[in-house]
Design an enzyme around this catalytic site. Sequence first.
Site, PDB file in Angstrom:
ATOM      1  N   THR A   7      -7.094  -2.297 -10.008  1.00 44.71           N
ATOM      2  CA  THR A   7      -6.575  -1.494  -8.891  1.00 44.71           C
ATOM      3  C   THR A   7      -5.747  -0.364  -9.452  1.00 44.71           C
ATOM      4  OG1 THR A   7      -5.186  -1.495  -6.891  1.00 44.71           O
ATOM      5  CG2 THR A   7      -4.528  -3.003  -8.621  1.00 44.71           C
ATOM      6  N   ASN A   9      -3.327   0.665  -7.553  1.00 42.08           N
ATOM      7  CA  ASN A   9      -2.158   0.564  -6.667  1.00 42.08           C
ATOM      8  C   ASN A   9      -1.175  -0.521  -7.164  1.00 42.08           C
ATOM      9  OD1 ASN A   9      -0.380   0.046  -4.569  1.00 42.08           O
ATOM     10  ND2 ASN A   9      -1.907   0.369  -2.971  1.00 42.08           N
ATOM     11  N   GLU A  36     -16.293   2.444  -4.246  1.00 39.91           N
ATOM     12  CA  GLU A  36     -16.170   1.656  -3.008  1.00 39.91           C
ATOM     13  C   GLU A  36     -17.428   1.901  -2.198  1.00 39.91           C
ATOM     14  OE1 GLU A  36     -12.647   1.748  -0.637  1.00 39.91           O
ATOM     15  OE2 GLU A  36     -11.381   1.137  -2.317  1.00 39.91           O
ATOM     16  N   ASP A  65      -9.803  -5.352  -1.370  1.00 42.49           N
ATOM     17  CA  ASP A  65     -10.017  -4.236  -0.450  1.00 42.49           C
ATOM     18  C   ASP A  65      -9.406  -4.580   0.904  1.00 42.49           C
ATOM     19  OD1 ASP A  65     -11.382  -1.579  -0.372  1.00 42.49           O
ATOM     20  OD2 ASP A  65     -12.178  -2.462   1.459  1.00 42.49           O
ATOM     21  N   TYR A 142      -0.254   2.209   5.484  1.00 44.78           N
ATOM     22  CA  TYR A 142      -0.009   2.111   6.923  1.00 44.78           C
ATOM     23  C   TYR A 142       1.177   1.214   7.280  1.00 44.78           C
ATOM     24  CZ  TYR A 142      -4.763   4.061   7.068  1.00 44.78           C
ATOM     25  OH  TYR A 142      -5.870   4.859   6.886  1.00 44.78           O
ATOM     26  N   HIS A 167      -1.680 -10.014   5.569  1.00 48.11           N
ATOM     27  CA  HIS A 167      -3.095 -10.208   5.219  1.00 48.11           C
ATOM     28  C   HIS A 167      -3.250 -10.509   3.726  1.00 48.11           C
ATOM     29  CE1 HIS A 167      -1.541  -6.220   4.850  1.00 48.11           C
ATOM     30  NE2 HIS A 167      -2.563  -5.802   4.130  1.00 48.11           N
ATOM     31  N   ARG A 168      -2.563  -9.725   2.892  1.00 46.94           N
ATOM     32  CA  ARG A 168      -2.719  -9.866   1.429  1.00 46.94           C
ATOM     33  C   ARG A 168      -2.113 -11.193   0.960  1.00 46.94           C
ATOM     34  NH1 ARG A 168      -1.198  -5.284   0.362  1.00 46.94           N
ATOM     35  NH2 ARG A 168      -3.333  -4.513   0.353  1.00 46.94           N
TER      36      ARG A 168
HETATM   37  P1  IMP Z   1      -7.645  -0.049  -0.287  1.00 45.09           P
HETATM   38  O1  IMP Z   1      -7.648  -1.513  -0.083  1.00 45.09           O
HETATM   39  O2  IMP Z   1      -6.937   0.302  -1.551  1.00 45.09           O
HETATM   40  O3  IMP Z   1      -9.015   0.565  -0.159  1.00 45.09           O
HETATM   41  O4  IMP Z   1      -6.711   0.538   0.833  1.00 45.09           O
HETATM   42  C1  IMP Z   1      -7.172   1.080   2.038  1.00 45.09           C
HETATM   43  C2  IMP Z   1      -6.097   1.915   2.657  1.00 45.09           C
HETATM   44  O5  IMP Z   1      -5.228   1.070   3.373  1.00 45.09           O
HETATM   45  C3  IMP Z   1      -5.240   2.718   1.687  1.00 45.09           C
HETATM   46  O6  IMP Z   1      -4.912   3.953   2.299  1.00 45.09           O
HETATM   47  C4  IMP Z   1      -4.015   1.882   1.525  1.00 45.09           C
HETATM   48  O7  IMP Z   1      -2.861   2.664   1.295  1.00 45.09           O
HETATM   49  C5  IMP Z   1      -3.923   1.182   2.866  1.00 45.09           C
HETATM   50  N1  IMP Z   1      -3.426  -0.166   2.674  1.00 45.09           N
HETATM   51  C6  IMP Z   1      -3.956  -1.130   1.871  1.00 45.09           C
HETATM   52  N2  IMP Z   1      -3.200  -2.232   1.927  1.00 45.09           N
HETATM   53  C7  IMP Z   1      -2.186  -1.954   2.781  1.00 45.09           C
HETATM   54  C8  IMP Z   1      -1.067  -2.709   3.220  1.00 45.09           C
HETATM   55  O8  IMP Z   1      -0.823  -3.843   2.818  1.00 45.09           O
HETATM   56  N3  IMP Z   1      -0.248  -2.081   4.084  1.00 45.09           N
HETATM   57  C9  IMP Z   1      -0.458  -0.816   4.540  1.00 45.09           C
HETATM   58  N4  IMP Z   1      -1.470  -0.085   4.151  1.00 45.09           N
HETATM   59  C10 IMP Z   1      -2.345  -0.642   3.267  1.00 45.09           C
END
Ligand code: IMP
Length: 184
Positions: A7, A9, A36, A65, A142, A167-168
Amino acid sequence: MELKFATSNPHKVSEANQVGRKYGIEFVQLEQDYPEIRDEDVRMVARAGAAYVFNIIREPVIVEDTGLFIEGLGGFPGSYSAFVFNKIENQGILRLMQGAGDRKAEFISAIGYCDIDGVQIFDGAVRGSIGTEITGTAGFGYDSIFIPDGHEKTFGENPKLKAEVSHRMKAFDKFCKFIAECWD
Ligand code: IMP
């Protein structure tokens, strides 16, 4: 025990480790890009990503994801949440929500774990609603517009709550239980 988490992030890695710690698992960030795929199901996106990274590094690895599914917007942005956030951010979502009666929303997280035996998926979800303004500076993405059900503050205002109900956290709890048994 350590496991690679592909990741870009670091927030995700830190949240994963809040759960991993309880199971003696350390997630180590791997800066390995992966495409993706376009699919409305975050589980399919995670499945493809995990297989892609495993084929490069040839070691057990996870990707994760997340999608934010807003009912009043027909499930938008869903699995396209990253693309949408990069384009319009939280202000844009609030603009789209003007006049949308239904502010209910759900975050869904899917972890794809790939090793030599293939990919397995572990998911988690939290239901809530989209606030009317951006509040709180903790977290990312978000977090500052999402209010989990039964609470009044956004994840951005209450990171401790996020660590308990997100969720995570739920997806990583399932995954850590599984991997801790495999390593036993
Ligand atoms: P991805 O899982 O990295 O593809 O994230 C999808 C989008 O949702 C990205 O813009 C992330 O910043 C946002 N996002 C992913 N996880 C979270 C979360 O736990 N809280 C808020 N936004 C999230």
